[in-house]
Design a protein around this motif. Structure first.
Motif, PDB file in Angstrom:
ATOM      1  N   ARG A  26     -60.737 -74.442   0.688  1.00 32.54           N
ATOM      2  CA  ARG A  26     -59.498 -73.829   0.188  1.00 32.54           C
ATOM      3  C   ARG A  26     -59.482 -73.797  -1.337  1.00 32.54           C
TER       4      ARG A  26
ATOM      5  N   MET B 217     -61.523 -70.954  -2.461  1.00 33.73           N
ATOM      6  CA  MET B 217     -60.830 -69.674  -2.320  1.00 33.73           C
ATOM      7  C   MET B 217     -59.629 -69.560  -3.248  1.00 33.73           C
TER       8      MET B 217
ATOM      9  N   ILE C  81     -56.961 -71.004  -2.987  1.00 36.97           N
ATOM     10  CA  ILE C  81     -55.700 -71.091  -2.232  1.00 36.97           C
ATOM     11  C   ILE C  81     -54.948 -72.334  -2.689  1.00 36.97           C
TER      12      ILE C  81
ATOM     13  N   PRO D 133     -57.890 -77.572  -7.668  1.00 36.80           N
ATOM     14  CA  PRO D 133     -58.323 -78.970  -7.834  1.00 36.80           C
ATOM     15  C   PRO D 133     -57.508 -79.676  -8.916  1.00 36.80           C
TER      16      PRO D 133
ATOM     17  N   ILE E 156     -59.909 -65.970  -7.301  1.00 33.32           N
ATOM     18  CA  ILE E 156     -58.784 -65.016  -7.286  1.00 33.32           C
ATOM     19  C   ILE E 156     -59.274 -63.638  -7.745  1.00 33.32           C
TER      20      ILE E 156
ATOM     21  N   LYS F 127     -61.713 -61.930  -4.944  1.00 35.74           N
ATOM     22  CA  LYS F 127     -61.318 -61.952  -3.527  1.00 35.74           C
ATOM     23  C   LYS F 127     -61.862 -60.757  -2.743  1.00 35.74           C
TER      24      LYS F 127
ATOM     25  N   TYR G  11     -63.437 -64.517   3.992  1.00 36.83           N
ATOM     26  CA  TYR G  11     -63.003 -65.885   4.291  1.00 36.83           C
ATOM     27  C   TYR G  11     -62.371 -65.944   5.671  1.00 36.83           C
TER      28      TYR G  11
ATOM     29  N   PRO H 115     -60.416 -68.631   7.644  1.00 38.94           N
ATOM     30  CA  PRO H 115     -59.844 -69.978   7.519  1.00 38.94           C
ATOM     31  C   PRO H 115     -59.900 -70.750   8.830  1.00 38.94           C
ATOM     32  N   GLU H 116     -59.773 -72.058   8.697  1.00 39.04           N
ATOM     33  CA  GLU H 116     -59.765 -72.890   9.906  1.00 39.04           C
ATOM     34  C   GLU H 116     -58.492 -72.630  10.706  1.00 39.04           C
ATOM     35  N   GLU H 117     -57.379 -72.560   9.989  1.00 39.21           N
ATOM     36  CA  GLU H 117     -56.096 -72.272  10.644  1.00 39.21           C
ATOM     37  C   GLU H 117     -55.894 -70.775  10.591  1.00 39.21           C
ATOM     38  N   ARG H 118     -56.398 -70.084  11.606  1.00 41.64           N
ATOM     39  CA  ARG H 118     -56.361 -68.638  11.550  1.00 41.64           C
ATOM     40  C   ARG H 118     -55.275 -68.092  12.480  1.00 41.64           C
TER      41      ARG H 118
ATOM     42  N   HIS I  40     -50.000 -81.531   2.769  1.00 44.15           N
ATOM     43  CA  HIS I  40     -50.414 -80.240   2.244  1.00 44.15           C
ATOM     44  C   HIS I  40     -51.585 -79.750   3.072  1.00 44.15           C
ATOM     45  N   ALA I  41     -51.474 -78.520   3.526  1.00 44.02           N
ATOM     46  CA  ALA I  41     -52.538 -77.979   4.371  1.00 44.02           C
ATOM     47  C   ALA I  41     -53.838 -77.873   3.590  1.00 44.02           C
TER      48      ALA I  41
ATOM     49  N   LYS J  49     -49.871 -68.875  11.517  1.00 45.87           N
ATOM     50  CA  LYS J  49     -51.062 -69.228  10.725  1.00 45.87           C
ATOM     51  C   LYS J  49     -51.728 -68.019  10.092  1.00 45.87           C
TER      52      LYS J  49
ATOM     53  N   GLU K  20     -52.754 -67.938   5.744  1.00 48.89           N
ATOM     54  CA  GLU K  20     -53.986 -68.272   5.029  1.00 48.89           C
ATOM     55  C   GLU K  20     -54.958 -67.090   5.027  1.00 48.89           C
ATOM     56  N   VAL K  21     -54.878 -66.273   6.079  1.00 48.13           N
ATOM     57  CA  VAL K  21     -55.696 -65.051   6.107  1.00 48.13           C
ATOM     58  C   VAL K  21     -55.254 -64.135   4.968  1.00 48.13           C
TER      59      VAL K  21
ATOM     60  N   ALA L 273     -56.265 -65.263   1.559  1.00 51.51           N
ATOM     61  CA  ALA L 273     -57.675 -65.039   1.252  1.00 51.51           C
ATOM     62  C   ALA L 273     -57.866 -63.679   0.589  1.00 51.51           C
TER      63      ALA L 273
ATOM     64  N   LEU M 153     -48.365 -73.283   2.474  1.00 48.34           N
ATOM     65  CA  LEU M 153     -49.495 -73.964   3.118  1.00 48.34           C
ATOM     66  C   LEU M 153     -49.100 -75.340   3.637  1.00 48.34           C
ATOM     67  N   MET M 154     -47.856 -75.693   3.449  1.00 45.96           N
ATOM     68  CA  MET M 154     -47.382 -77.013   3.836  1.00 45.96           C
ATOM     69  C   MET M 154     -47.126 -77.088   5.341  1.00 45.96           C
TER      70      MET M 154
ATOM     71  N   ARG N 195     -48.862 -78.124 -10.555  1.00 44.14           N
ATOM     72  CA  ARG N 195     -49.799 -77.271 -11.276  1.00 44.14           C
ATOM     73  C   ARG N 195     -50.295 -76.142 -10.368  1.00 44.14           C
TER      74      ARG N 195
END
Lengths: 315, 448
Positions: A48, A51, A53, A56, A69, A72, A77, A79-82, A314-315, B257, B260-261, B264, B430-431, B448
């Motif tokens: 993430r 990507m 999303i 860090p 960004i 893109k 991509y 994602p795991e949670e699709r 946080h996801a 969900k 997140e797609v 991306a 995303l929470m 941030r």
């Protein structure tokens, strides 16, 4: 060779949980790299961040020479949670995602139809997404991530939830995309996929990178520790004889009835071949090469196990 | 190798998201019915109403049996003939006498009157009742002689009609009896009927408000209270409905969900902008359709003078700022929760604030330039509603600088709300897990 992905000193914390702890990673262009690790290791968090999303707390990430960004449209991509828009028709959904990736409406529909054929989902374009099975939905989601011909494809657990037949279809397409020049980075905790597809593996556990090398180098770096001794006689007698060989720490029965003789610490398994053969109780002896699964378990165990980190809010 | 995709710029991505958001909202049966069909029905009804009312007029036939002194019978006949010959004059005279005719009175006045007056004797009353009950006669009227006495304190009469008799016809007969009795009582007192009626005319007030800028504004209840209230309600309902679609759509996307797609492909800010823009479209459709229905209604009532173009322009401008503020708040809430139940806890405080303009409708309409109203005009997020309430009234002009300042404050607040919502949205979307408290939401804005 140019690197498609460069991660330097990346850290990410969610509350009291440090999900990623100073990971460095460089994925060369054209590489098919598997990111391995147990559940909660920090794979999805790292992806993430790749990507953009999430961001860090420390460190830097460069994707295709820039920020994700800005890139893109050149990244695919999954994602795991699709998810999908359940009420949308498949073709409409794919054309919409294609539009977000820069494709015109007609081009998006043309590519979507071609991909549906390629991934063995013909005739579903008029169906609503909710009418598809879970595996079919996953294939549609895969198409959404690759239909714009990205240079870099990032797949988070692409095989989870797929049956063996669909897994093979997906694996074949991943291989074809790689052969076509795509850089592919995918995470999994199913070692056989990594073993059969990847030319490079990265192992993450508890937010730290434990391994980062080509598959051949990883195998070469992990010498065999077990000898397979095939016997035609009674297993108990053969096992007892094997256990008496100096340097054998333990024995166990293999699925095919062979004796698995594990070398003791500081003993090279190669040195067990001759003594075992000398017992004359075995029809053949050979080294058992460690699988990626074995290496994974060994490294993770040595790293303190894979106690699952608390799921970050946080996801 | 297929041709390389065109790189989608941010505006194109935002428009793609907005178009999908707009389509999925507008092309639903619920929306089409509530925002398109229903207002069109309202327009149709307001245009058809006069025709429907005219076609509902049935001529008044059947004899009116009257048991009364001959003078009363004659007077009643004269009243009915006057009403039949010149219904408009008869209606106007009633208004001038201070009666408050209802909407239905207009159609009553237009009813053709063909009923003859048929005097009967006192011993024929029971037979007359039977004739009325069987439909052979329209009505039976019994006027006691005492009711015609000028000294009588409590004149009365009896009117018998069948159960199926039209209320309009009953009303016409009743009114003619009343008028006849009054006319005879005035004459019996020795006074001139017409002069007495003239003396009893109630003066029509012409209230004018002298404003600080030197103008005189005519006082009208519709202009002072109803039209501004309608403007504010229309704005409130449409902006809140549009923003509520955003809330539910965001929760649905998060729950399925798919977020997140999307992330991306687009940045959180682009996603938020597209969603808000898309629902702005559906809000505009609702505002336009209901606005047109309202204007059609006012046109049918010949009250278009209450809605100058400047009021419409002001409402649209303030509605835009109101929508942006409410949409920002509800999208932020939608991004932070995983289902509608969780959303209710966070929407509650927002609703408490948004309901304030509704509560202030009457007090601010009564005193649109009072200190309280002026202060509320500059308090976001209620400022757009309060200023529309004040500025679209016809009785008391609002100083131009206050309108401009309120619009500026509302526009600046919209930008601030959007910024704050985008900060919360990018974290909240995303929470997963337990919903945040309002304090946590504000902390997300500083992430941030």
């Amino acid at each position: 060779m140019n690197a498609s992905v460069v991660i330097q000193g990346v850290r990410k914390r969610f509350g009291s949980t440090e999900a990623v702890r100073g990971i460095d990673l460089s994925v060369p262009a054209g590489c098919l790299c598997g990111v391995l690790g147990p559940n909660g290791a920090g794979k999805s968090t790292t992806i993430r961040m790749l990507m953009s999303i999430i961001y860090p707390d420390q460190g830097s990430i460069r994707v295709l020479g820039s920020d994700a960004i800005a890139m893109k449209d050149r990244i695919g991509y999954l994602p795991e949670e699709r998810g999908l828009y359940k009420k949308m028709r498949v073709l409409e959904y794919l054309a919409y995602i294609g539009a977000l990736k820069g494709l015109s409406g007609s081009e998006g529909r043309r590519r979507a139809l071609a991909w549906l054929e390629r991934i063995e989902l013909p005739g579903v374009e008029r169906k609503r997404c909710e009418e598809l099975s879970k595996g079919m939905q996953q294939k549609v989601q895969f198409i959404a991530s690759v239909m714009h011909d990205p240079e870099l494809i990032i797949l988070d657990e692409p095989f989870s939830g797929l049956d063996p037949v669909n897994s093979r279809v997906l694996a074949r397409i991943v291989t074809e995309l790689h052969a076509g020049g795509c850089t592919i980075l995918f995470s999994t905790h199913q070692m056989h996929h990594a073993e059969s597809l990847c030319d490079r593996v990265v192992l993450i556990n508890r937010g730290e990178k434990l391994l980062d090398d080509s598959l051949d180098a990883v195998r070469a770096g992990h010498r065999p520790t077990t000898v397979v001794a095939r016997t035609d006689g009674p297993f108990e007698q053969a096992a007892a004889a094997a256990a008496r060989v100096p340097g054998v720490a333990s024995v166990e029965r293999a699925e095919d009835g062979s004796v698995l003789a594990h070398a003791a610490d500081r003993t090279d398994a190669i040195d067990l071949l001759a003594p075992l053969a000398a017992t004359r109780l075995f029809s053949g002896v050979s080294l058992k090469r460690p699988t990626l699964d074995d290496i994974f378990v060994e490294l993770v165990t040595a790293h303190g196990g894979h106690a699952r980190q608390p799921e970050p809010n946080h996801a | 190798m297929p041709d390389a995709p065109r790189h989608a710029g941010a505006p194109r991505r935002v428009l793609s998201i907005a178009w999908r958001e707009f389509r999925t909202t507008v092309l639903t049966k619920g929306f089409l019915f509530s925002a398109v069909v229903f207002p069109l029905l309202m327009v149709g009804v307001s245009m058809l109403l006069p025709i429907l009312m005219a076609t509902s007029i049935q001529p008044m036939t059947g004899a009116i049996l009257v048991e009364a002194p001959a003078a009363a019978t004659d007077a009643m006949r004269a009243e009915l003939e006057r009403a039949a010959k010149d219904p408009a004059t008869a209606l106007r005279e009633r208004v001038e006498r201070g009666e408050e005719p209802e909407l239905d009175d207009a159609t009553t006045a237009l009813t053709p009157i063909e009923s003859p007056i048929e005097p009967i004797a006192a011993d024929q009353v029971e037979a007359a009742k039977e004739r009325v009950r069987s439909g052979d006669a329209l009505a039976l009227v019994i006027i006691p002689p005492a009711s015609l006495d000028a000294q009588s304190k409590d004149p009365t009469y009896e009117l018998f009609v069948a159960t199926k008799t039209s209320p309009k016809h009953t009303s016409i007969v009743s009114r003619s009896v009343r008028e006849a009795i009054v006319r005879l009582r005035v004459q019996a007192s020795g006074a001139d009927y017409q002069r007495t009626m003239d003396l009893l005319k109630r003066p029509e007030p012409n209230i004018l408000r002298l404003t600080e800028d030197g103008t005189e504004a005519k006082e009208r209840l519709e202009g002072r209270m109803l039209v501004p209230g309608a403007f504010m309600l229309l704005m409130w309902i449409t902006t809140f409905t549009g923003a509520n679609y955003l809330l539910t759509n965001t929760i649905e996307e998060k729950g399925s969900k798919v977020i997140e797609v999307l992330l991306a492909a687009v940045s959180p800010m682009e996603l938020l902008a597209g969603k808000i823009l898309g629902q702005l479209g559906s809000t505009a459709v609702m505002l336009g359709m209901y606005g047109l229905a309202g204007l059609a209604g006012l046109s049918a009532l010949a009250m278009m003078d209450l809605v100058p173009i400047s009021s419409l322009v002001l409402m649209v401008a303030f509605a835009l700022t109101a929508y942006l503020m409410i949409a920002s708040m509800l999208t932020a809430v939608g991004s932070a929760v995983t289902n509608l139940q969780e959303a209710q806890a966070l929407v509650g405080p927002v609703m408490l604030v948004l309901i304030v303009p509704l509560m202030l409708w009457l007090p601010i309409s009564e005193n649109p330039n009072g200190a309280f109203a002026v202060v509320c005009s500059f308090l976001p997020p209620i400022s757009p509603f309060i200023m529309v309430l004040r500025a679209t009234g016809t009785s008391e002009p609002v100083p131009g600088w206050q309108v401009a300042l309120s619009l500026a404050v509302s526009a600046a607040s919209s930008v601030a709300f959007l910024w704050l919502a985008s900060r919360i949205f990018r974290v909240g979307i995303l929470m997963q897990g337990k919903p945040p408290t309002p304090r946590e939401l504000l902390r997300w804005a500083r992430y941030r």
